[in-house]
Design a protein around this motif. Sequence first.
Motif, PDB file in Angstrom:
ATOM      1  N   PHE A   1       0.844  -1.201   0.000  1.00  0.00           N
ATOM      2  CA  PHE A   1       0.000   0.000   0.000  1.00  0.00           C
ATOM      3  C   PHE A   1       0.878   1.250   0.000  1.00  0.00           C
ATOM      4  CE2 PHE A   1      -3.268   2.598   2.552  1.00  0.00           C
ATOM      5  CZ  PHE A   1      -3.985   2.928   1.421  1.00  0.00           C
ATOM      6  N   TYR A   2       1.907   1.255   0.838  1.00  0.00           N
ATOM      7  CA  TYR A   2       2.822   2.402   0.873  1.00  0.00           C
ATOM      8  C   TYR A   2       3.500   2.590  -0.481  1.00  0.00           C
ATOM      9  CZ  TYR A   2       6.935   5.224   1.622  1.00  0.00           C
ATOM     10  OH  TYR A   2       7.888   6.197   1.490  1.00  0.00           O
ATOM     11  N   ALA A   3       3.998   1.512  -1.064  1.00  0.00           N
ATOM     12  CA  ALA A   3       4.710   1.611  -2.343  1.00  0.00           C
ATOM     13  C   ALA A   3       3.824   2.208  -3.422  1.00  0.00           C
ATOM     14  CB  ALA A   3       5.216   0.233  -2.753  1.00  0.00           C
ATOM     15  N   LEU A   4       2.550   1.834  -3.432  1.00  0.00           N
ATOM     16  CA  LEU A   4       1.626   2.361  -4.431  1.00  0.00           C
ATOM     17  C   LEU A   4       1.409   3.860  -4.248  1.00  0.00           C
ATOM     18  CD1 LEU A   4      -0.997  -0.526  -4.422  1.00  0.00           C
ATOM     19  CD2 LEU A   4       0.429   0.135  -6.371  1.00  0.00           C
ATOM     20  N   LEU A   5       1.204   4.282  -3.007  1.00  0.00           N
ATOM     21  CA  LEU A   5       0.942   5.692  -2.752  1.00  0.00           C
ATOM     22  C   LEU A   5       2.191   6.543  -2.918  1.00  0.00           C
ATOM     23  CD1 LEU A   5      -1.422   5.474   0.358  1.00  0.00           C
ATOM     24  CD2 LEU A   5      -2.055   5.955  -2.005  1.00  0.00           C
ATOM     25  N   ALA A   6       3.355   5.970  -2.694  1.00  0.00           N
ATOM     26  CA  ALA A   6       4.603   6.737  -2.760  1.00  0.00           C
ATOM     27  C   ALA A   6       5.045   7.034  -4.184  1.00  0.00           C
ATOM     28  CB  ALA A   6       5.710   5.981  -2.025  1.00  0.00           C
TER      29      ALA A   6
ATOM     30  N   GLU B   1      13.600  20.975  -1.240  1.00  0.00           N
ATOM     31  CA  GLU B   1      15.047  21.052  -1.030  1.00  0.00           C
ATOM     32  C   GLU B   1      15.715  19.740  -1.431  1.00  0.00           C
ATOM     33  OE1 GLU B   1      18.199  22.160   2.574  1.00  0.00           O
ATOM     34  OE2 GLU B   1      16.093  21.766   3.009  1.00  0.00           O
ATOM     35  N   ALA B   2      16.735  19.862  -2.280  1.00  0.00           N
ATOM     36  CA  ALA B   2      17.557  18.710  -2.622  1.00  0.00           C
ATOM     37  C   ALA B   2      18.500  18.448  -1.456  1.00  0.00           C
ATOM     38  CB  ALA B   2      18.342  18.985  -3.895  1.00  0.00           C
ATOM     39  N   VAL B   3      18.421  17.259  -0.854  1.00  0.00           N
ATOM     40  CA  VAL B   3      19.217  16.972   0.347  1.00  0.00           C
ATOM     41  C   VAL B   3      20.223  15.851   0.135  1.00  0.00           C
ATOM     42  CG1 VAL B   3      17.468  17.828   1.941  1.00  0.00           C
ATOM     43  CG2 VAL B   3      17.407  15.435   1.225  1.00  0.00           C
ATOM     44  N   GLY B   4      20.274  15.297  -1.066  1.00  0.00           N
ATOM     45  CA  GLY B   4      21.234  14.237  -1.330  1.00  0.00           C
ATOM     46  C   GLY B   4      20.881  13.511  -2.609  1.00  0.00           C
ATOM     47  N   PRO B   5      21.743  12.593  -3.027  1.00  0.00           N
ATOM     48  CA  PRO B   5      21.444  11.818  -4.239  1.00  0.00           C
ATOM     49  C   PRO B   5      20.104  11.092  -4.099  1.00  0.00           C
ATOM     50  CG  PRO B   5      23.716  11.467  -3.513  1.00  0.00           C
ATOM     51  CD  PRO B   5      23.022  12.202  -2.417  1.00  0.00           C
ATOM     52  N   ARG B   6      19.240  11.298  -5.071  1.00  0.00           N
ATOM     53  CA  ARG B   6      17.934  10.631  -5.134  1.00  0.00           C
ATOM     54  C   ARG B   6      17.057  10.937  -3.916  1.00  0.00           C
ATOM     55  NH1 ARG B   6      17.456   5.685  -8.719  1.00  0.00           N
ATOM     56  NH2 ARG B   6      19.250   5.813 -10.114  1.00  0.00           N
ATOM     57  N   GLN B   7      17.269  12.084  -3.310  1.00  0.00           N
ATOM     58  CA  GLN B   7      16.452  12.465  -2.161  1.00  0.00           C
ATOM     59  C   GLN B   7      16.042  13.935  -2.266  1.00  0.00           C
ATOM     60  OE1 GLN B   7      18.793  11.426   1.375  1.00  0.00           O
ATOM     61  NE2 GLN B   7      17.464   9.655   1.678  1.00  0.00           N
TER      62      GLN B   7
ATOM     63  N   LEU C   1       3.762  22.851   9.090  1.00  0.00           N
ATOM     64  CA  LEU C   1       2.590  21.977   9.081  1.00  0.00           C
ATOM     65  C   LEU C   1       2.959  20.530   8.788  1.00  0.00           C
ATOM     66  CD1 LEU C   1       0.140  24.200   6.985  1.00  0.00           C
ATOM     67  CD2 LEU C   1       0.038  23.814   9.455  1.00  0.00           C
ATOM     68  N   HIS C   2       3.744  20.331   7.727  1.00  0.00           N
ATOM     69  CA  HIS C   2       4.073  18.988   7.267  1.00  0.00           C
ATOM     70  C   HIS C   2       5.484  18.966   6.709  1.00  0.00           C
ATOM     71  CE1 HIS C   2      -0.236  18.111   7.412  1.00  0.00           C
ATOM     72  NE2 HIS C   2      -0.462  19.117   6.595  1.00  0.00           N
ATOM     73  N   GLN C   3       6.107  17.799   6.758  1.00  0.00           N
ATOM     74  CA  GLN C   3       7.343  17.590   6.032  1.00  0.00           C
ATOM     75  C   GLN C   3       7.528  16.101   5.776  1.00  0.00           C
ATOM     76  OE1 GLN C   3      11.041  18.577   7.918  1.00  0.00           O
ATOM     77  NE2 GLN C   3      10.384  17.900   9.954  1.00  0.00           N
ATOM     78  N   ARG C   4       8.228  15.830   4.681  1.00  0.00           N
ATOM     79  CA  ARG C   4       8.508  14.434   4.361  1.00  0.00           C
ATOM     80  C   ARG C   4       9.721  14.374   3.451  1.00  0.00           C
ATOM     81  NH1 ARG C   4       4.458  10.222   1.193  1.00  0.00           N
ATOM     82  NH2 ARG C   4       6.041   8.666   0.656  1.00  0.00           N
ATOM     83  N   LEU C   5      10.543  13.371   3.678  1.00  0.00           N
ATOM     84  CA  LEU C   5      11.705  13.111   2.836  1.00  0.00           C
ATOM     85  C   LEU C   5      11.318  12.053   1.808  1.00  0.00           C
ATOM     86  CD1 LEU C   5      14.784  13.588   2.375  1.00  0.00           C
ATOM     87  CD2 LEU C   5      15.166  11.602   3.878  1.00  0.00           C
ATOM     88  N   PHE C   6      11.467  12.387   0.535  1.00  0.00           N
ATOM     89  CA  PHE C   6      11.131  11.471  -0.547  1.00  0.00           C
ATOM     90  C   PHE C   6      12.407  10.898  -1.152  1.00  0.00           C
ATOM     91  CE2 PHE C   6       7.606  14.452  -0.292  1.00  0.00           C
ATOM     92  CZ  PHE C   6       6.512  13.607  -0.290  1.00  0.00           C
ATOM     93  N   SER C   7      12.349   9.629  -1.516  1.00  0.00           N
ATOM     94  CA  SER C   7      13.497   8.960  -2.106  1.00  0.00           C
ATOM     95  C   SER C   7      13.094   8.319  -3.419  1.00  0.00           C
ATOM     96  CB  SER C   7      14.050   7.886  -1.159  1.00  0.00           C
ATOM     97  OG  SER C   7      14.455   8.448   0.073  1.00  0.00           O
ATOM     98  N   SER C   8      14.028   8.320  -4.358  1.00  0.00           N
ATOM     99  CA  SER C   8      13.850   7.614  -5.623  1.00  0.00           C
ATOM    100  C   SER C   8      14.605   6.285  -5.491  1.00  0.00           C
ATOM    101  CB  SER C   8      14.422   8.454  -6.764  1.00  0.00           C
ATOM    102  OG  SER C   8      14.423   7.728  -7.959  1.00  0.00           O
ATOM    103  N   PRO C   9      14.078   5.168  -6.022  1.00  0.00           N
ATOM    104  CA  PRO C   9      12.968   5.071  -6.971  1.00  0.00           C
ATOM    105  C   PRO C   9      11.589   4.891  -6.344  1.00  0.00           C
ATOM    106  CG  PRO C   9      14.036   2.954  -6.795  1.00  0.00           C
ATOM    107  CD  PRO C   9      14.790   3.871  -5.881  1.00  0.00           C
ATOM    108  N   GLN C  10      11.447   4.963  -5.010  1.00  0.00           N
ATOM    109  CA  GLN C  10      10.112   4.831  -4.427  1.00  0.00           C
ATOM    110  C   GLN C  10       9.158   5.865  -5.003  1.00  0.00           C
ATOM    111  OE1 GLN C  10      10.680   5.242  -0.200  1.00  0.00           O
ATOM    112  NE2 GLN C  10      10.814   3.032   0.132  1.00  0.00           N
TER     113      GLN C  10
END
Length: 534
Positions: free
Chosen positions: A390-395, A412-418, A434-443
């Motif tokens: 479920f997480y993988a689909l939403l991400a 903000e770019a914080v690192g390779p693929r992040q 209010l909100h924050q989240r760190l996103f990673s590729s390839p997720q």
Amino acid sequence: MPCFSRVFLPVGLPAGLLAGLLFVSCSAPAQRGASGSALIRPDSTVVVAAGPHYQRSALYRFFWGTHYRTLWALPVTARVFNLRTAVPGGLTPIREGGSFQTKNLRLVDRNGTQYVLRSVDKDATKALPEALQQGPIGRLMKDQTSVIHPYGAYIVPPLAQAAGLYYTNPRLVYVADDPALGEFREGFANALYLFEERPEGDQRAVRSFGYSTQVVSSRQAFTNLVASSQFQVDARQYLRSRLFDMWLGDWSRREDQWRWASFPAPNGRVVYRAIPRDRDHAFFKFDDGLFTHIIGWVKSNYQSFHEKIRLADVEGLNRAARPMDKSLLAYLDQQDFQQIADSLQGALSDDVISQSLAVWPREVQQLAAAEFRHKLRHRREQLPAVAAKFYALLAQDVELPGTDEAERFVVEAVGPRQVRVQVFRLTPQGATLLHQRLFSSPQTRSIKLFGLGGNDAFELRGQPDPHFQISVYDGAGQDLLEATPAPLRSRSRLTIYDSGDGNTLRVGKTTVEKYQPRADEFDAAGWLLRHRLY
């Protein structure tokens, strides 16, 4: 002293539920119909089948499924509903309602608290043009009501309570030909119903709604959520509810299947917590006929309640709720999903499952409890794997809306693929995270930011990794879009969509496209179109 009598009820009474012989035990004077004949007494019990008309031949079942036909035809014991004594001071029917399938009667007590009678039997043919309702298509649609477990909703409350979730408290009742029904007597007499609280308004006395002083509809909750960031949803509690849905196999979780208990929070904020309602499609059984099996693979949301959840098609199981899930779960990370799945798995013990099945009518327990005990235990063991899927689909593709107030989005770019996304509320007193989240590729492959209304600010820090497709949609208002430092060339796949309504752009070589916003990209009212609520 109780009295006992037998009443013969002919085939063809409303909803077709009363064919056969009913055994009645009673302790109150009998009601009398318009002709003066004795009817079923209030405060008695009857033995009645919810849907003997769903019985079919072996050949028919081979093509169109066995489903829950045996349970629909099974006579069960139900208490006769008495409007005068169901709650202190009695109940008054005020309004007929319901969806295309379920027939509802809304009731109110002397304090203004509302309740509802929801028909056990369904009729989806009302969704068809009138000319088709009585023909072969209408008869087939009506017959497929047998995919629904007639008493499935009955076992959900003890399971939800153990899971730490909110829930309605349906009771199985039989509504006789009661004069207290008034103008609704003809349409609602002589049928089985689920009687439950209506989750709306002041529910400070109801534990299963969190003692909330204000329960609101999805329309009201989502209107407030996109109007002001002072309104927030308890995302972890909502995720727990959604994983519980999947455990039950309840795929019909669109926006109108929810109510929201509101609670005051610091600094004048309001937090909403989810109240699921209408469990008609929990424990769905559809794919046990040749034709229905084929349809089930084409319509992958029509997933049957088996021993195993189809991990390969978690997307289909959750398709109806996808707009809500994308909006309300956007800032939870993979660890949140796994923690909640593990916690939920631990709460749904073998004892909890067995105790929940014990609330079924005795006749249903004898026929179905062993099967359900086995399936619920095995599906529980899959919850961590389901949560990961479920997480993988939403991400994969993320949408992050603001509100009609002013916000600042920081990418903000914080690192390779992040890349990190932060959202702040802007007020004259300053900015509040209010909100924050760190996103990673390839997720994650794409992130879309929507300013909606208000004079928003979008700050782009550094060069986002080109593995991300990042899109910024300004919406209404005069917005500031700024890159720091301003890139000399565009390495990233970053696109700013500028509606040209007076925005200030300081973005260097970043790709900017002029566009006419769609209705659901423009402001709060438009965003509700994504949730079928406007």
